[in-house]
Design an enzyme around this catalytic site. Sequence first.
Site, PDB file in Angstrom:
ATOM      1  N   GLU A 115      33.687  49.846  47.364  1.00 25.46           N
ATOM      2  CA  GLU A 115      32.382  49.456  47.893  1.00 25.46           C
ATOM      3  C   GLU A 115      32.098  49.956  49.304  1.00 25.46           C
ATOM      4  O   GLU A 115      30.952  50.158  49.671  1.00 25.46           O
ATOM      5  CB  GLU A 115      32.247  47.921  47.869  1.00 25.46           C
ATOM      6  CG  GLU A 115      32.136  47.380  46.457  1.00 25.46           C
ATOM      7  CD  GLU A 115      32.110  45.869  46.430  1.00 25.46           C
ATOM      8  OE1 GLU A 115      31.241  45.287  47.087  1.00 25.46           O
ATOM      9  OE2 GLU A 115      32.952  45.279  45.743  1.00 25.46           O
ATOM     10  N   ASP A 173      34.939  44.762  44.346  1.00 27.41           N
ATOM     11  CA  ASP A 173      35.558  43.460  44.588  1.00 27.41           C
ATOM     12  C   ASP A 173      35.719  42.641  43.311  1.00 27.41           C
ATOM     13  O   ASP A 173      34.973  42.804  42.344  1.00 27.41           O
ATOM     14  CB  ASP A 173      34.739  42.652  45.601  1.00 27.41           C
ATOM     15  CG  ASP A 173      34.838  43.232  47.005  1.00 27.41           C
ATOM     16  OD1 ASP A 173      35.796  43.969  47.280  1.00 27.41           O
ATOM     17  OD2 ASP A 173      33.951  42.942  47.824  1.00 27.41           O
ATOM     18  N   ASP A 191      34.849  39.747  42.090  1.00 19.12           N
ATOM     19  CA  ASP A 191      33.963  38.595  41.936  1.00 19.12           C
ATOM     20  C   ASP A 191      32.736  39.058  41.165  1.00 19.12           C
ATOM     21  O   ASP A 191      32.669  40.204  40.707  1.00 19.12           O
ATOM     22  CB  ASP A 191      33.602  37.978  43.293  1.00 19.12           C
ATOM     23  CG  ASP A 191      32.944  38.970  44.247  1.00 19.12           C
ATOM     24  OD1 ASP A 191      32.509  40.065  43.788  1.00 19.12           O
ATOM     25  OD2 ASP A 191      32.849  38.667  45.449  1.00 19.12           O
ATOM     26  N   GLU A 243      29.631  39.745  42.051  1.00 17.16           N
ATOM     27  CA  GLU A 243      28.904  40.874  42.647  1.00 17.16           C
ATOM     28  C   GLU A 243      29.670  42.173  42.406  1.00 17.16           C
ATOM     29  O   GLU A 243      29.084  43.203  42.076  1.00 17.16           O
ATOM     30  CB  GLU A 243      28.713  40.640  44.154  1.00 17.16           C
ATOM     31  CG  GLU A 243      27.777  39.498  44.507  1.00 17.16           C
ATOM     32  CD  GLU A 243      26.347  39.708  44.052  1.00 17.16           C
ATOM     33  OE1 GLU A 243      25.860  40.858  44.106  1.00 17.16           O
ATOM     34  OE2 GLU A 243      25.708  38.728  43.639  1.00 17.16           O
ATOM     35  N   TYR A 294      41.450  38.800  50.195  1.00 15.16           N
ATOM     36  CA  TYR A 294      40.000  38.778  49.983  1.00 15.16           C
ATOM     37  C   TYR A 294      39.373  37.549  50.623  1.00 15.16           C
ATOM     38  O   TYR A 294      39.889  36.431  50.495  1.00 15.16           O
ATOM     39  CB  TYR A 294      39.698  38.795  48.484  1.00 15.16           C
ATOM     40  CG  TYR A 294      38.257  39.073  48.160  1.00 15.16           C
ATOM     41  CD1 TYR A 294      37.589  40.182  48.693  1.00 15.16           C
ATOM     42  CD2 TYR A 294      37.533  38.227  47.320  1.00 15.16           C
ATOM     43  CE1 TYR A 294      36.269  40.435  48.394  1.00 15.16           C
ATOM     44  CE2 TYR A 294      36.203  38.481  47.011  1.00 15.16           C
ATOM     45  CZ  TYR A 294      35.586  39.582  47.559  1.00 15.16           C
ATOM     46  OH  TYR A 294      34.267  39.835  47.265  1.00 15.16           O
ATOM     47  N   ARG A 325      36.295  36.138  50.262  1.00 13.70           N
ATOM     48  CA  ARG A 325      35.329  35.276  49.564  1.00 13.70           C
ATOM     49  C   ARG A 325      36.065  34.539  48.451  1.00 13.70           C
ATOM     50  O   ARG A 325      36.275  35.074  47.367  1.00 13.70           O
ATOM     51  CB  ARG A 325      34.164  36.102  49.016  1.00 13.70           C
ATOM     52  CG  ARG A 325      33.167  36.468  50.097  1.00 13.70           C
ATOM     53  CD  ARG A 325      31.863  36.986  49.537  1.00 13.70           C
ATOM     54  NE  ARG A 325      31.893  38.403  49.290  1.00 13.70           N
ATOM     55  CZ  ARG A 325      31.610  39.339  50.196  1.00 13.70           C
ATOM     56  NH1 ARG A 325      31.279  38.987  51.417  1.00 13.70           N
ATOM     57  NH2 ARG A 325      31.655  40.612  49.886  1.00 13.70           N
ATOM     58  N   HIS A 377      41.047  33.624  43.080  1.00 17.36           N
ATOM     59  CA  HIS A 377      41.789  34.346  44.109  1.00 17.36           C
ATOM     60  C   HIS A 377      42.805  33.422  44.764  1.00 17.36           C
ATOM     61  O   HIS A 377      42.858  32.242  44.492  1.00 17.36           O
ATOM     62  CB  HIS A 377      40.836  34.852  45.206  1.00 17.36           C
ATOM     63  CG  HIS A 377      39.715  35.678  44.697  1.00 17.36           C
ATOM     64  ND1 HIS A 377      38.406  35.436  45.042  1.00 17.36           N
ATOM     65  CD2 HIS A 377      39.688  36.736  43.854  1.00 17.36           C
ATOM     66  CE1 HIS A 377      37.627  36.318  44.433  1.00 17.36           C
ATOM     67  NE2 HIS A 377      38.382  37.116  43.714  1.00 17.36           N
TER      68      HIS A 377
END
Length: 773
Positions: free
Chosen positions: A9, A82, A84, A86, A287, A289, A332
Amino acid sequence: MTKNLVIVESPAKAKTIEGFLGKDFTVKSCFGHVMDLSKKDLGVDIGNGFVPKYIISPEKKKVVTELKKLAKDAEKIWLASDEDREGEAIAAHLVDALDLEEQRTHRIVFHEITKPAILEAIGNPRSIDQNLVMAQQARRVLDRLVGFELSPLLWKKIRPSLSAGRVQSVAVRLIVEREEEIRNFEVSSAFRVVGLFPVKSGKKSVMMAAELNRRFNTREEALDFLQRSGGARFTVEDTETKPTRKSPAPPFTTSTLQQEASRKLGFSVANTMRVAQELYESGKITYMRTDSVNLSGLALNMAKKEITGTFGEEYVKIRNYTTRTKGAQEAHEAIRPTYLSNRTIEGDRSHKRLYELIWKRTIASQMADAEMEKTTVTIGISGAEEKFIARGEVIRFDGFLKVYMESTDDTEGEEGEKALPPIRTGEQLSLGEMTAEQRFTQQPPRYTEATLVKKLEELGIGRPSTFAPTISTIQKRGYVVKEDREGTLRPYLVITLKEGRIAEETRTEKTGFEKSKLFPTDIGTLVNNFLLQHFENIMDYNFTAMVEEEFDEIAEGKLVWNKMIREFYDPFHDQITGTLEGTRKVSGEKVIGTDPKTGERVLVKIGRYGPMVQIGEGEGGEKPRFAALKKGQSIDTITLEEAMELFKLPRNLGQHDGGDVVVATGRFGPYVKHGSAFYSLAKTDDPLEISLERAVEIILLKEKEEKGKIIREFAEEPGLRVLNGKYGAYISFNKQNFRIPKGKKAEELTLEDCRKIVSENEPTKSAKGKRKK
């Protein structure tokens, strides 16, 4: 030909990963989402099951073209966005945008950017999780539907350019309701009595403080008690010592990191996430988030080794924390350093401070409990039912406190209790001094960014990835402001008994001081009240939390995404239609009094450019007069007297350099006008108080700044100048700007050079122009 193309990303992440992989791998960044809903019309086909109309974002076309070319030549493509929702959606959109073939495309995920984690991910690829993609798509479509239908309604019923969002509007509601609580809060006071008793501690005497177990509501009651205590005897009736233990806080989740970084480091929520993202992308932390407090076996072993080596085996206590957050979703780890042996890192100050906070919290979570001894001493007073209570604390074993102690939002008493001197039951004490101090009840605290995140999480509203964007959005939209408030001085009474004499003294304290707190604006309050009146279900906290849980169910494959959207949208659309047809325009208008001079009504309301006061309503041919509210004033709290003061503007302060100096207030705040030029006032300048001398000072300072910008001027062409700007030198000609070609020195440009550059080049586009495009 590229053997393996890895797409991540961000460029920073790409650079870190490239260092771990060999020459057979090329790592490129897609710079986040490459596709989004079309901005033309709604971007969602409502009649066809809410199918989204995704297009390649205009600013990503160049990136997509480059990645498409590399992907065409690659043997394998690894999508490493990532782990997740998104990130999963980004991977799915890359497949569509780059026309990737399934057999050559692999999805890999990792929660830390280390060589072992990257190699393990490549060794265990998977397919794209369509349930996660659908959950992200459901959120995106639902938010587009809400925004697309609610915003035009607000334009028609309140004022143009307003917007609303599902989670953001609920966050604003929390802030508005807290402000109403504060406004309606009735302050009361009581007298807190503290006695100081000299006690022997070794060879010296120390003062032991004890607080009375009762507070007095009035001065007379407090004074009477102190008078009766003048000749009283004070006896230690009981001493109780109890062992207690204190356990460490679990490792950081996204929200707890945001809260603690705010309390300990003074970071905003957005700044915390920016720094954490940079630490993650450079391989320093896992990570950022996550709502998990779990640590991997590898992390626990690293923690045990680090604690044993530094503090000793007695400081180790390995714990497996479990996540209790409502609606926790991401699988996570907690946020931790990738290598716990690295106590510090290289980097700028913000990176070092946040990393150190994460390291300490992670290490402390695996350390032994702190062991304390708490002592409570009860002191009796002859002739009185009340007792004095003294409390103290001694740390017998510091445990995790050697490394870290969690902060609290309530700063009172955060330092902890001190040890008490040795004392026996039955011991007679002499009184050194007694004070009865007037204390006032505290109004509910306003939210900081961090405490708002905590509240949203408690209510189950939003997820780790949405907290920071939500808080940024409500401020950008002008519904909420984050600012300091000076506060006011308040008198309070202190009654002292010392050596048999009583004295009274009035002191002052600052009250109402606020630092970086969130305040609703008038337009934020008005929009909130309108939405609550007409869309109570959308603004309901439980409803908003339930929607988040439905997104989780979609992610788990338990709910069909467009079925959930249909159940939400149909009644919502009916509400929009009914409100559009059945309500009048609102402005929050209310009458606050009568103009003493004209007898006309004085109103406050939201106008086109913000909150304002109006005198008269245009009856009898007289035009109404208007004045904008000053910063910090609100239509909910402004008094008639304060409103009338605003009509003293504009003020003519006098003459400077042959022209009038006038101070006034406008759409963008207070300003000084001299000739045809306008000069903004500083935050500390009050337009109703500013002097001619200060106004001239502002004018001269601005003129000096403007002169410093001029590199070259030409008498033959007054509209053409070479200027110094924020991003370097440029040519200004008839209100258009032109870049200076490379190799040309601004100081050496002739009039002919400038004319040639202007004639041969397009003017640069302003930020405003870009937005229009």
